[in-house]
Design a protein around this motif. Structure first.
Motif, short mmCIF file in Angstrom:
data_model
loop_
_atom_site.label_atom_id
_atom_site.label_comp_id
_atom_site.label_asym_id
_atom_site.label_seq_id
_atom_site.Cartn_x
_atom_site.Cartn_y
_atom_site.Cartn_z
N GLY A 68 33.57 2.63 18.14
CA GLY A 68 32.70 1.46 18.24
C GLY A 68 32.72 0.62 16.98
N ILE A 69 32.87 1.28 15.83
CA ILE A 69 32.93 0.56 14.56
C ILE A 69 34.17 -0.34 14.54
CG2 ILE A 69 33.21 0.85 12.07
CD1 ILE A 69 31.77 3.63 12.57
N VAL A 70 35.31 0.22 15.00
CA VAL A 70 36.55 -0.56 15.04
C VAL A 70 36.38 -1.72 16.01
CG1 VAL A 70 39.03 -0.47 15.38
CG2 VAL A 70 37.81 1.56 14.60
N VAL A 71 35.80 -1.42 17.17
CA VAL A 71 35.59 -2.46 18.18
C VAL A 71 34.78 -3.61 17.58
CG1 VAL A 71 34.38 -2.96 20.33
CG2 VAL A 71 35.82 -0.94 20.17
N ALA A 72 33.70 -3.28 16.88
CA ALA A 72 32.85 -4.32 16.30
C ALA A 72 33.60 -5.14 15.27
CB ALA A 72 31.61 -3.68 15.66
N MET A 73 34.40 -4.48 14.43
CA MET A 73 35.12 -5.22 13.40
C MET A 73 36.22 -6.09 14.01
SD MET A 73 33.45 -4.43 10.80
CE MET A 73 34.38 -5.29 9.53
N LEU A 74 36.94 -5.54 15.02
CA LEU A 74 37.97 -6.34 15.69
C LEU A 74 37.37 -7.58 16.32
CD1 LEU A 74 40.42 -4.02 17.65
CD2 LEU A 74 40.95 -5.64 15.84
N ALA A 75 36.13 -7.44 16.79
CA ALA A 75 35.47 -8.55 17.45
C ALA A 75 34.83 -9.50 16.45
CB ALA A 75 34.39 -8.01 18.39
N ASN A 76 35.02 -9.21 15.16
CA ASN A 76 34.38 -10.02 14.14
C ASN A 76 32.86 -10.08 14.35
OD1 ASN A 76 34.73 -11.31 11.77
ND2 ASN A 76 36.19 -12.81 12.59
N LEU A 77 32.30 -9.01 14.90
CA LEU A 77 30.87 -8.84 15.17
C LEU A 77 30.34 -9.80 16.24
CD1 LEU A 77 29.44 -8.29 11.55
CD2 LEU A 77 30.67 -6.72 13.02
N ASN A 78 31.25 -10.41 16.98
CA ASN A 78 30.83 -11.32 18.05
C ASN A 78 30.69 -10.54 19.37
OD1 ASN A 78 31.31 -12.92 20.44
ND2 ASN A 78 31.75 -14.63 19.06
N PRO A 79 29.52 -10.66 20.07
CA PRO A 79 29.30 -9.86 21.28
C PRO A 79 30.36 -10.05 22.37
CG PRO A 79 27.26 -10.84 20.55
CD PRO A 79 28.33 -11.42 19.69
N PHE A 80 30.82 -11.29 22.58
CA PHE A 80 31.88 -11.49 23.59
C PHE A 80 33.15 -10.79 23.15
CE2 PHE A 80 29.48 -15.56 24.13
CZ PHE A 80 28.95 -15.24 25.36
N GLY A 81 33.44 -10.94 21.86
CA GLY A 81 34.62 -10.29 21.32
C GLY A 81 34.56 -8.79 21.49
N VAL A 82 33.34 -8.22 21.40
CA VAL A 82 33.18 -6.77 21.55
C VAL A 82 33.72 -6.32 22.90
CG1 VAL A 82 31.46 -4.95 21.91
CG2 VAL A 82 31.32 -6.42 19.90
N VAL A 83 33.43 -7.09 23.95
CA VAL A 83 33.90 -6.71 25.29
C VAL A 83 35.42 -6.65 25.31
CG1 VAL A 83 33.93 -7.37 27.72
CG2 VAL A 83 31.85 -7.71 26.36
N LEU A 84 36.06 -7.69 24.75
CA LEU A 84 37.53 -7.72 24.73
C LEU A 84 38.10 -6.60 23.87
CD1 LEU A 84 38.13 -11.58 24.44
CD2 LEU A 84 38.27 -10.12 26.47
N ALA A 85 37.51 -6.41 22.69
CA ALA A 85 38.02 -5.38 21.78
C ALA A 85 37.85 -4.00 22.39
CB ALA A 85 37.30 -5.47 20.44
#
Lengths: 349, 314
Positions: A283-300
């Motif tokens: 989840g930490i990687v997911v959050a960083m890949l998403a640049n902490l953006n909630p939409f990005g989190v879904v994609l990451a």
């Protein structure tokens, strides 16, 4: 070689950053695959096929993405306020065991319409409580929460292991340490027949949408970001720092607890100590890949799930250890950090 | 009550304490050295895992035990270099970069291990370090078996704690490292290159961390398996705070910690099934948290810890 801060960040560059990071990570991992003597492109093709090659594998990838979206959101919400919650794994387990315990001992005979929401709330509450301890230690004793949340992960998993070995042990599991199952009425409805894909995905994506709104359009969203960017400045501007951090911790711990609840109620039905293959850490990687953006989190989260699900099939076919998925995910965190740096700075000779 | 006394009075407990303490001493010294220069290295957990793996692999492929240790130290220094590039040159968040290094180093260890040793089931073993007996001392009643039947890396770890105390507090190099950790701008004004100091401290510290991991596979056990580090790295990070960034106290802290750990292991066998074993296993982690809460306010944190240093930027 020196770096100078960019005057402005080109939007195209910011959007392209995660893609560049992922491509770089895949290139480095490709080197490792090549060294192991396997054809790189075929390996990646097989990962894709393993993750999306059939109806079953596609639903499996989305099922795997569900807890990752939730733990990714948990990390993203906390990191935005510079609350370093690395305890997602422990919070997930505590949420999971709370759900199994409540449903098997107390409210198992409630109808679904009441029981499911109640269990989701209880799971989230359990995660919250586990994060409030390190936050209290930080606010009261100025203890770095990174280390305490990390240490609590081990405590939480041991606690769960103890419960499923004793009071919550399923007597019909042939002696395996496994918790009693939740009631049938507690299981989340399936989204597709003959698959494990369940309503949890809808909950996860719904929460991502809500969080995107909260973070960009509410006072709380602004305050939590201010608390992260400049705590003393925020305090001076009248942001109630302690209260904001408590709210952020409740949100973050709650989301991670919910990940555990959803995994039990949507997929497994019971708790074992291998319920999560490191969802909290990924989840930490997911959050960083998403640049902490909630939409990005879904994609990451979907990207990360693709790697994990796809690597299994690739591993069987080519004999490359499936740990390559973990390597790719970890590498993409590092490449993302570097890529983000270069959106903020440029090299000056 | 007498059971507890019996445990403390047994030489076996103290021998176990020394053994449990060794990786903690090495890891804590490594983290401490790095933090003295101003860089928190949360890569420790992964670097220990990689050290354990590469040390074991070297010996498995015919290297001798000390070559295994050296290979681990060298690989650790390389991961330290990676962490230094991220945190010193680029000045990224030391928290996130360190976690990234941990995730990468541990998954890379598992990948390499599985690649070289594909068979699952029982993991292959090597012949680990044997206890060395010092003629005369090792034969003393109680003290001999309790403290002088260790393997050589244990004595090396204790020796290194004293070396590091001397280095940090009694040499110009140590002063330069400490200055960099307290105030890199002032250090630079004195003609010290903070970038070089930080690279050196992080790389040397990471080498120590990897040696801590190698001790696990080359002395404490004789095989490698995933997740064998079990949070020891995080415990070391807590011990640095507990030791208030002083190597000699790190040695004491690690021994104290190992005492509780060794004690709970023996208490488990005495109390048997009466208390779930998981409660005992929680003790090290809970103790670390308690130690942090106790010491965090009192400890003298290096003032520039976690602050990136960029020339010409304040």
């Amino acid at each position: 070689m020196r770096f100078e801060r960019r005057e402005h960040r080109p939007l195209a560059l910011v959007i392209a950053t995660p893609l560049i990071a992922v491509v770089a990570a895949l290139a480095i991992a490709g080197l490792l695959i090549a060294i192991a003597g396997a054809p790189v492109l075929e390996a990646y093709w097989r990962i894709l096929k393993g993750a999306y090659g059939s109806r079953l594998s596609t639903t499996e990838t989305l099922t795997r993405a569900t807890p990752l979206i939730l733990t990714g959101l948990a990390a993203a919400v906390a990191f935005r306020a510079r609350l370093w919650n690395i305890g997602g794994e422990g919070q997930l387990y505590l949420g999971a065991i709370t759900v199994a315990w409540a449903s098997s001992h107390f409210i198992g005979n409630w109808p679904s319409a009441l029981q499911i929401p109640m269990l989701l709330v209880l799971g989230a509450l359990a995660g919250m409580v586990l994060l409030l301890v390190p936050l209290w230690l930080r606010l009261r004793f100025s203890v770095d929460e990174v280390v305490t949340t990390l240490l609590l992960n081990f405590v939480a998993v041991l606690f769960v292991s103890m419960l499923i070995d004793t009071v919550l042990k399923d007597p019909t599991a042939f002696g395996w340490p496994q918790s009693q199952s939740v009631a049938d009425a507690a299981m989340l409805p399936k989204l597709l027949a003959r698959s494990r894909l369940n309503f949890g995905l809808v909950i996860a994506i719904g929460l991502a949408l809500i969080l995107a709104f909260v973070q960009s359009r509410t006072v709380f969203g602004m305050q939590s970001r201010a608390a992260g960017l400049n705590p003393s400045g925020a305090l001076f501007a009248g942001v109630p720092l302690g209260r904001t951090l408590v709210a952020v911790a409740c949100l973050s711990g709650g989301l991670a607890g919910l990940a555990g609840a959803v995994e039990v109620m949507g997929v497994k039905g019971y708790v074992t100590t291998d319920l999560s293959p490191g969802y909290g850490y990924s989840g930490i990687v997911v959050a960083m890949l998403a640049n902490l953006n909630p939409f990005g989190v879904v994609l990451a989260a979907i990207f990360t799930a693709t790697m994990f699900v796809g690597a299994d099939g690739m591993s069987r076919a080519l004999g490359i250890p499936s740990y390559i998925a973990d390597v790719i995910v970890a590498l993409s965190l590092l490449t993302m950090l570097i890529a983000v740096f270069f959106t903020q700075y440029r090299i000056r000779r | 009550m007498s059971a507890i006394f019996d445990i403390i009075a047994s030489a076996g407990l103290w021998a176990a304490v020394m053994r449990i303490a060794t990786p903690l001493i090495l890891g804590t010294l490594g983290a401490l050295l790095s933090e003295r220069s101003g860089v928190l290295n949360l890569g420790i957990e992964g670097i220990m895992t990689f050290g354990a793996m590469i040390g074991w692999l070297t010996v498995y492929h015919g290297g001798d035990l000390w070559t295994g240790f050296l290979a681990a130290a060298f690989a650790g220094a390389l991961f330290g270099f990676l962490h230094a590039v991220l945190t010193v040159t680029l000045g990224l968040s030391q928290h996130v970069a360190g976690l990234g290094v941990t995730l990468f180093a541990s998954s890379f260890s598992y990948y390499v291990f599985r690649l070289v040793v594909p068979v699952a089931g029982t993991p292959p073993t090597i012949k680990p370090f044997q206890p060395i007996s010092i003629s005369g001392i090792s034969d003393l009643p109680f003290i001999g078996p309790a403290f002088f039947t260790q393997t050589s890396p244990t004595y090396l770890a204790i020796f290194l704690a004293f070396v590091l105390t001397y280095l940090i507090f009694r040499t110009p190099l140590g002063l330069a490292i400490r200055m960099t950790g307290e105030n890199p701008h002032a250090a630079e004004a004195q003609g010290i290159n903070p970038i070089v100091m930080r690279y050196g401290a992080v790389m040397a510290g990471s080498a120590l961390m990897a040696m801590a991991g190698a001790f696990l596979t080359l002395s404490a056990f004789n095989s490698f398996f995933p997740t064998m580090v079990q949070g020891r790295g995080w415990i070391c990070i807590a011990l640095v705070v507990f030791a208030s960034w002083r190597p000699e106290r790190a040695l004491l802290g690690a021994l104290l910690f190992a005492f509780f750990d060794g004690f709970q292991l023996r208490l488990q066998t005495v109390l048997g099934g009466a208390v779930p074993y998981q409660l005992f296993l929680m003790i090290p982690y809970l103790l670390s948290i308690a130690a942090l809460a106790l010491m965090a306010r009192r400890a003298r944190v290096p003032q520039a810890l976690m602050q990136p240093y960029r020339r010409g930027e304040r």
